[in-house]
Design an enzyme around this catalytic site. Structure first.
Site, PDB file in Angstrom:
ATOM      1  N   GLY A  13       0.814  -1.221   0.000  1.00  0.00           N
ATOM      2  CA  GLY A  13       0.000   0.000   0.000  1.00  0.00           C
ATOM      3  C   GLY A  13       0.837   1.256   0.000  1.00  0.00           C
ATOM      4  CB  THR A  15      -0.450   3.649  -4.432  1.00  0.00           C
ATOM      5  OG1 THR A  15      -1.491   3.083  -3.622  1.00  0.00           O
ATOM      6  CG2 THR A  15       0.215   2.562  -5.249  1.00  0.00           C
ATOM      7  CG  PHE A  18      -0.291   5.297   7.213  1.00  0.00           C
ATOM      8  CD1 PHE A  18      -0.980   6.499   7.249  1.00  0.00           C
ATOM      9  CD2 PHE A  18      -0.580   4.350   8.193  1.00  0.00           C
ATOM     10  CE1 PHE A  18      -1.940   6.745   8.219  1.00  0.00           C
ATOM     11  CE2 PHE A  18      -1.521   4.594   9.160  1.00  0.00           C
ATOM     12  CZ  PHE A  18      -2.211   5.783   9.178  1.00  0.00           C
ATOM     13  NE  ARG A  39      -4.677   3.879  -5.692  1.00  0.00           N
ATOM     14  CZ  ARG A  39      -5.006   4.756  -4.754  1.00  0.00           C
ATOM     15  NH1 ARG A  39      -5.695   5.816  -5.078  1.00  0.00           N
ATOM     16  NH2 ARG A  39      -4.635   4.569  -3.496  1.00  0.00           N
ATOM     17  CG  ASN A  90       0.480   0.979   4.953  1.00  0.00           C
ATOM     18  OD1 ASN A  90       0.016   1.639   5.878  1.00  0.00           O
ATOM     19  ND2 ASN A  90       0.330   1.355   3.676  1.00  0.00           N
ATOM     20  CE1 TYR A 156      -9.603  -0.374   9.021  1.00  0.00           C
ATOM     21  CE2 TYR A 156     -10.212   0.867  10.982  1.00  0.00           C
ATOM     22  CZ  TYR A 156      -9.289   0.542  10.001  1.00  0.00           C
ATOM     23  OH  TYR A 156      -8.034   1.118  10.014  1.00  0.00           O
ATOM     24  CE  LYS A 160      -6.324  -1.837   9.943  1.00  0.00           C
ATOM     25  NZ  LYS A 160      -5.102  -2.079   9.158  1.00  0.00           N
ATOM     26  CB  VAL A 189      -3.720   9.288  10.078  1.00  0.00           C
ATOM     27  CG1 VAL A 189      -2.513   9.946   9.425  1.00  0.00           C
ATOM     28  CG2 VAL A 189      -3.329   8.543  11.341  1.00  0.00           C
TER      29      VAL A 189
HETATM   30  P1  NDP Z   1      -4.962   5.229   2.177  1.00  0.00           P
HETATM   31  O1  NDP Z   1      -6.322   4.910   1.631  1.00  0.00           O
HETATM   32  O2  NDP Z   1      -4.397   6.549   1.917  1.00  0.00           O
HETATM   33  O3  NDP Z   1      -3.923   4.113   1.701  1.00  0.00           O
HETATM   34  C1  NDP Z   1      -4.269   2.753   1.672  1.00  0.00           C
HETATM   35  C2  NDP Z   1      -3.245   1.998   0.852  1.00  0.00           C
HETATM   36  O4  NDP Z   1      -3.613   0.596   0.858  1.00  0.00           O
HETATM   37  C3  NDP Z   1      -3.190   2.439  -0.590  1.00  0.00           C
HETATM   38  O5  NDP Z   1      -1.842   2.541  -0.990  1.00  0.00           O
HETATM   39  C4  NDP Z   1      -3.880   1.326  -1.353  1.00  0.00           C
HETATM   40  O6  NDP Z   1      -3.272   1.176  -2.625  1.00  0.00           O
HETATM   41  C5  NDP Z   1      -3.535   0.132  -0.483  1.00  0.00           C
HETATM   42  N1  NDP Z   1      -4.457  -0.995  -0.702  1.00  0.00           N
HETATM   43  C6  NDP Z   1      -5.774  -1.072  -0.429  1.00  0.00           C
HETATM   44  N2  NDP Z   1      -6.251  -2.255  -0.829  1.00  0.00           N
HETATM   45  C7  NDP Z   1      -5.197  -2.937  -1.367  1.00  0.00           C
HETATM   46  C8  NDP Z   1      -5.050  -4.223  -1.956  1.00  0.00           C
HETATM   47  N3  NDP Z   1      -6.074  -5.054  -2.084  1.00  0.00           N
HETATM   48  N4  NDP Z   1      -3.827  -4.593  -2.388  1.00  0.00           N
HETATM   49  C9  NDP Z   1      -2.777  -3.761  -2.261  1.00  0.00           C
HETATM   50  N5  NDP Z   1      -2.839  -2.534  -1.730  1.00  0.00           N
HETATM   51  C10 NDP Z   1      -4.055  -2.135  -1.292  1.00  0.00           C
HETATM   52  O7  NDP Z   1      -5.089   4.973   3.754  1.00  0.00           O
HETATM   53  P2  NDP Z   1      -3.995   5.031   4.933  1.00  0.00           P
HETATM   54  O8  NDP Z   1      -2.659   5.340   4.428  1.00  0.00           O
HETATM   55  O9  NDP Z   1      -4.567   5.868   5.992  1.00  0.00           O
HETATM   56  O10 NDP Z   1      -4.075   3.519   5.434  1.00  0.00           O
HETATM   57  C11 NDP Z   1      -2.938   2.675   5.546  1.00  0.00           C
HETATM   58  C12 NDP Z   1      -3.201   1.676   6.658  1.00  0.00           C
HETATM   59  O11 NDP Z   1      -3.354   2.394   7.883  1.00  0.00           O
HETATM   60  C13 NDP Z   1      -4.472   0.835   6.516  1.00  0.00           C
HETATM   61  O12 NDP Z   1      -4.202  -0.473   6.922  1.00  0.00           O
HETATM   62  C14 NDP Z   1      -5.444   1.524   7.469  1.00  0.00           C
HETATM   63  O13 NDP Z   1      -6.415   0.636   7.947  1.00  0.00           O
HETATM   64  C15 NDP Z   1      -4.504   1.935   8.562  1.00  0.00           C
HETATM   65  N6  NDP Z   1      -4.942   2.995   9.450  1.00  0.00           N
HETATM   66  C16 NDP Z   1      -5.331   4.221   8.951  1.00  0.00           C
HETATM   67  C17 NDP Z   1      -5.724   5.204   9.826  1.00  0.00           C
HETATM   68  C18 NDP Z   1      -6.203   6.548   9.358  1.00  0.00           C
HETATM   69  O14 NDP Z   1      -6.898   7.238  10.132  1.00  0.00           O
HETATM   70  N7  NDP Z   1      -5.860   6.993   8.157  1.00  0.00           N
HETATM   71  C19 NDP Z   1      -5.661   5.012  11.277  1.00  0.00           C
HETATM   72  C20 NDP Z   1      -5.250   3.700  11.675  1.00  0.00           C
HETATM   73  C21 NDP Z   1      -4.882   2.755  10.786  1.00  0.00           C
HETATM   74  P3  NDP Z   1      -4.028   0.841  -3.974  1.00  0.00           P
HETATM   75  O15 NDP Z   1      -5.408   1.403  -3.891  1.00  0.00           O
HETATM   76  O16 NDP Z   1      -3.188   1.481  -5.038  1.00  0.00           O
HETATM   77  O17 NDP Z   1      -3.980  -0.647  -4.044  1.00  0.00           O
HETATM   78  C1  8X3 Z   2      -8.613   4.269  11.567  1.00  0.00           C
HETATM   79  C2  8X3 Z   2      -8.697   5.028  12.832  1.00  0.00           C
HETATM   80  O1  8X3 Z   2     -10.254   6.021  14.542  1.00  0.00           O
HETATM   81  O2  8X3 Z   2     -10.970   6.039  12.192  1.00  0.00           O
HETATM   82  O3  8X3 Z   2      -8.075   3.029  11.790  1.00  0.00           O
HETATM   83  O4  8X3 Z   2     -10.954   3.954  13.411  1.00  0.00           O
HETATM   84  S1  8X3 Z   2     -10.308   5.254  13.266  1.00  0.00           S
END
Ligand code: NDP
Ligand code: 8X3
Length: 259
Positions: A13, A15, A18, A39, A90, A156, A160, A189
Site C-alpha cells: 500500500g 501508493t 502512510f 495503482r 500497511n 473494520y 485490526k 490520520v
Molecule cells: P490510504 O487509503 O491513503 O492508503 C491505503 C493503501 O492501501 C493504498 O496505498 C492502497 O493502494 C492500499 N491498498 C488497499 N487495498 C489494497 C489491496 N487489495 N492490495 C494492495 N494494496 C491495497 O489509507 P492510509 O494510508 O490511511 O491507510 C494505511 C493503513 O493504515 C491501513 O491499513 C489503514 O487501515 C490503517 N490505518 C489508517 C488510519 C487513518 O486514520 N488513516 C488510522 C489507523 C490505521 P491501492 O489502492 O493502489 O492498491
Molecule cells: C482508523 C482510525 O479512529 O478512524 O483506523 O478507526 S479510526
C-alpha cells in the site's frame, strides 16, 4: 539507533497515505524500498519523483488479496531486493461507517480479504527468508479501532483486532529467531482513508477531520522510523498514537423512555 542505509524494506500500500510517506522517508534514509500497491500510475509517479535511475526503489503492482501473485512476486524479486529486512504490512481499508445490520457483505469481505488475508499472505511469503537469514522485522499497521469499539467500526475494528493479536502471537512464535514484530496502532490520520471509507464521498470524508488537527502520514512515518531504527535488541511490541484532540467516550446506555 540503527541506520536504515542498505536495508531492504517491503511496503504494501505504498501508493497513498502512510505507505507513500514510508517509501519517501525511508528512501531518504538510504534504504532500498520495494513499493507495492494496485495503482500502477501512482507507483510510476513515485519512481519518477524519487528514483528515476531505479537504484534503491523497486516498484511492484500487487493486490495483497491475491495469494499466488504475492508469493510469485516475492520469489521473483531482483537479487538486490530479494533479502527483505523489514516487511511493512500497511495495505488496508475501512469500507462504510454504518451499523452492522446495514452493512453490505461485500464490504465486510473486502476488509477481511485485504486487512487480514493480505497481511497473512505477505507474512507467509516473506517470513521464511527472514528465518533463513536469522534477522528481520515485521511491522503491521493496526489501529486504535482494534482495541476500542465504536459504532460503525464493526468489521473494520475486528480486522485490526486480528492484526493486533496476530502480531503478539508472531512475537511468541519467533522468540529466539531474532525477528522483531511491531503493531502500530494509530487513531485519526488524514489520508485517503476516509474517502475510501465513504466510497469516494469527499464531503463526508472532510467532515471527519473538520475543526480538529488529525495526525499526518508523516507523523506515522516518524513513529515507524523510531521502531525500525531502535537498537537490534529492542522490540517495540505496540505503539498506539492519537491526535491530542481525539479521545474516548463513556459507555453508551439505552434507557426506557420515562413517558
Ligand atoms: P490510504 O487509503 O491513503 O492508503 C491505503 C493503501 O492501501 C493504498 O496505498 C492502497 O493502494 C492500499 N491498498 C488497499 N487495498 C489494497 C489491496 N487489495 N492490495 C494492495 N494494496 C491495497 O489509507 P492510509 O494510508 O490511511 O491507510 C494505511 C493503513 O493504515 C491501513 O491499513 C489503514 O487501515 C490503517 N490505518 C489508517 C488510519 C487513518 O486514520 N488513516 C488510522 C489507523 C490505521 P491501492 O489502492 O493502489 O492498491
Ligand atoms: C482508523 C482510525 O479512529 O478512524 O483506523 O478507526 S479510526
Amino acid at each position: 539507533m540503527q541506520s536504515l542505509a542498505g536495508k531492504v524494506i517491503f511496503i504494501t500500500g505504498a501508493t497513498s497515505g502512510f505507505g507513500a510517506a514510508f517509501a519517501e522517508n525511508f528512501l531518504e534514509k538510504g534504504a532500498k524500498v520495494i513499493a507495492t500497491g494496485r495503482r500502477r500510475e501512482r507507483l510510476d509517479e513515485l519512481k519518477l519523483k524519487k528514483h528515476p535511475c531505479g537504484k534503491n526503489l523497486h516498484i511492484l503492482q500487487l493486490d495483497v488479496r491475491d495469494q499466488k501473485a504475492v508469493s510469485s512476486a516475492v520469489n521473483a524479486l531482483p537479487k538486490e531486493f530479494a533479502d527483505i529486512d523489514i516487511l511493512i504490512n500497511n495495505a488496508g481499508l475501512a469500507l462504510g461507517f454504518g451499523p452492522a445490520m446495514e452493512s453490505p457483505l461485500a464490504d465486510w469481505e473486502q476488509m477481511v480479504d485485504t486487512n487480514i488475508k493480505g497481511v497473512l499472505y505477505c507474512t507467509h511469503a516473506i517470513l521464511p527468508g527472514m528465518i533463513r537469514r536469522g534477522s528481520g522485522h515485521i511491522l503491521n499497521i493496526g489501529s486504535v479501532a482494534g482495541t476500542y469499539p465504536y459504532p460503525g467500526g464493526n468489521v473494520y475494528g475486528a480486522t485490526k483486532a486480528f492484526v493486533k493479536q496476530f502480531s503478539l502471537n508472531l512475537r511468541a512464535d519467533l522468540l529466539g529467531k531474532n525477528i522483531r514484530v511491531t503493531n502500530i496502532e494509530p487513531g485519526m490520520v488524514e489520508t485517503e482513508f476516509s474517502v475510501v471509507r465513504f466510497h469516494g464521498n469527499e464531503g463526508k470524508a472532510d467532515a471527519v477531520y473538520a475543526g480538529m488537527q488529525p495526525l499526518s502520514a508523516q507523523d506515522i512515518a516518524e513513529s515507524v522510523l523510531f521502531c525500525i531504527s531502535c537498537p537490534p535488541h529492542v522490540n517495540i511490541n505496540a505503539l498506539e498514537v492519537m491526535p491530542v484532540n481525539q479521545a474516548f467516550s463513556p459507555f453508551a446506555v439505552h434507557r426506557k423512555s420515562s413517558a
